[in-house]
Design an enzyme around this catalytic site. Structure first.
Site, PDB file in Angstrom:
ATOM      1  N   ARG A  34       0.828  -1.211   0.000  1.00  0.00           N
ATOM      2  CA  ARG A  34       0.000   0.000   0.000  1.00  0.00           C
ATOM      3  C   ARG A  34       0.861   1.260   0.000  1.00  0.00           C
ATOM      4  O   ARG A  34       1.310   1.718   1.042  1.00  0.00           O
ATOM      5  CB  ARG A  34      -0.944  -0.011   1.191  1.00  0.00           C
ATOM      6  CG  ARG A  34      -1.828  -1.237   1.138  1.00  0.00           C
ATOM      7  CD  ARG A  34      -2.961  -1.220   2.104  1.00  0.00           C
ATOM      8  NE  ARG A  34      -3.682  -2.464   1.970  1.00  0.00           N
ATOM      9  CZ  ARG A  34      -4.045  -3.258   2.975  1.00  0.00           C
ATOM     10  NH1 ARG A  34      -3.773  -2.879   4.201  1.00  0.00           N
ATOM     11  NH2 ARG A  34      -4.682  -4.374   2.746  1.00  0.00           N
ATOM     12  N   SER A 117     -14.680 -12.573  -2.794  1.00  0.00           N
ATOM     13  CA  SER A 117     -14.146 -11.281  -2.335  1.00  0.00           C
ATOM     14  C   SER A 117     -12.722 -11.095  -2.823  1.00  0.00           C
ATOM     15  O   SER A 117     -11.936 -12.035  -2.823  1.00  0.00           O
ATOM     16  CB  SER A 117     -14.144 -11.266  -0.792  1.00  0.00           C
ATOM     17  OG  SER A 117     -13.466 -10.142  -0.285  1.00  0.00           O
ATOM     18  N   HIS A 119     -11.323  -8.510  -1.289  1.00  0.00           N
ATOM     19  CA  HIS A 119     -11.055  -7.645  -0.135  1.00  0.00           C
ATOM     20  C   HIS A 119     -11.132  -6.164  -0.516  1.00  0.00           C
ATOM     21  O   HIS A 119     -10.360  -5.342  -0.023  1.00  0.00           O
ATOM     22  CB  HIS A 119      -9.712  -7.994   0.522  1.00  0.00           C
ATOM     23  CG  HIS A 119      -9.626  -9.440   0.896  1.00  0.00           C
ATOM     24  ND1 HIS A 119     -10.278  -9.963   1.984  1.00  0.00           N
ATOM     25  CD2 HIS A 119      -9.021 -10.477   0.285  1.00  0.00           C
ATOM     26  CE1 HIS A 119     -10.057 -11.267   2.037  1.00  0.00           C
ATOM     27  NE2 HIS A 119      -9.304 -11.604   1.022  1.00  0.00           N
TER      28      HIS A 119
END
Ligand SMILES: Cc1cc2nc3c(=O)[nH]c(=O)nc-3n(C[C@H](O)[C@H](O)[C@H](O)COP(=O)(O)O)c2cc1C
Length: 234
Positions: A34, A117, A119
């Site tokens: 990230r 998913s 996420h």
């Protein structure tokens, strides 16, 4: 080798706390890369991340999360997972399923539901959209397990699309069950208005769903099937 003690402790705590099911993320041995967090020097106190995970006498949170989040950790297989979850009478849902193959493996490992998913796009860069993978998962699972979906649900139309493509826990939600598969949408409501904000999110979603059902000419969510959506040629 049996399941690590701290995983068993966590299962016992879940049971003792009165939960009726477990949602277990199966595809995130580490967090996503990230860059915005790095740029912003987002470095939260581990105590904030671990919340109420550790108990007196437990191994240190860093150690527990180290087992889960280091790149050198032994990678668990479906058999390990099946062995762990066989130790609880609670039904469980495998979260992070994006292929028919993994959905099948999860059901064979004992999952009574799968949560399609990615996420919310926060983990594996380039992972396919949950919506795109839902038909493949629904096909693989058949009637052996329930199917939930998250990632990118922002509008009532997204709930209707998920229904049309085969998500049945979402269908249960639309029919008034207690299960909600919302990530950021719930967090946005919480941030804006606390509990009342989350209720408002649900109210808005319900209103949107009802409007869309009316525009589609369907009497209710039970009338939603694959014919309610058309995928554009890619
Ligand atoms: C701040 C934040 C933290 C999250 N932490 C976890 C986590 O610890 N484990 C997990 O399986 N998913 C985690 N998720 C993903 C959510 O459970 C959910 O799959 C995702 O938010 C759904 O996508 P959406 O935000 O587009 O609705 C997190 C999501 C956010 C926004």
């Amino acid at each position: 080798m049996g399941p690590p003690d701290n995983f068993l402790t966590m299962l016992r705590r879940i049971e003792d706390a009165g939960y009726q099911a477990v949602c277990l993320t199966v595809d995130c041995p580490t967090g996503g890369w990230r860059e915005r967090n790095m740029r912003n020097r987002f470095d939260p106190d581990p105590a904030v991340i671990t919340g109420n995970y550790p108990m007196d006498g437990d191994v240190a949170p860093e150690e527990v999360f180290g087992q889960l989040f280091t790149k050198t950790a032994r990678v668990w297989g479906w058999d390990d997972l099946a062995g762990l979850m066989a130790r609880t009478p609670l039904p469980w849902m495998a979260k992070g399923i994006l292929t028919g193959e993994d959905a099948d493996a999860a059901v064979r490992a004992g999952a009574s539901a799968v949560l399609v998913s990615n996420h919310g796009g926060r983990q594996l860069d380039g992972a396919p959209a949950a919506f795109d993978q839902l038909p493949e998962v629904a096909e693989a699972v058949g009637d052996r397990a329930r199917i939930a979906l998250d990632s990118g649900v922002r509008r009532g139309s997204d709930v209707v699309k998920a229904l049309a493509l085969g998500a049945d826990v979402v269908k249960a939600l639309a029919l008034g069950a207690d299960v909600v598969v919302l990530g950021r949408l719930a967090a946005y409501g919480l941030g804006a208005g606390g509990e009342a904000g989350v209720r408002r999110v649900h109210q808005l979603l319900r209103g949107e769903i009802e409007t869309i059902l009316t525009l589609l000419g369907r009497g209710g969510v039970r009338d939603i099937g694959p014919d309610a959506v058309r995928q554009s040629a890619s």
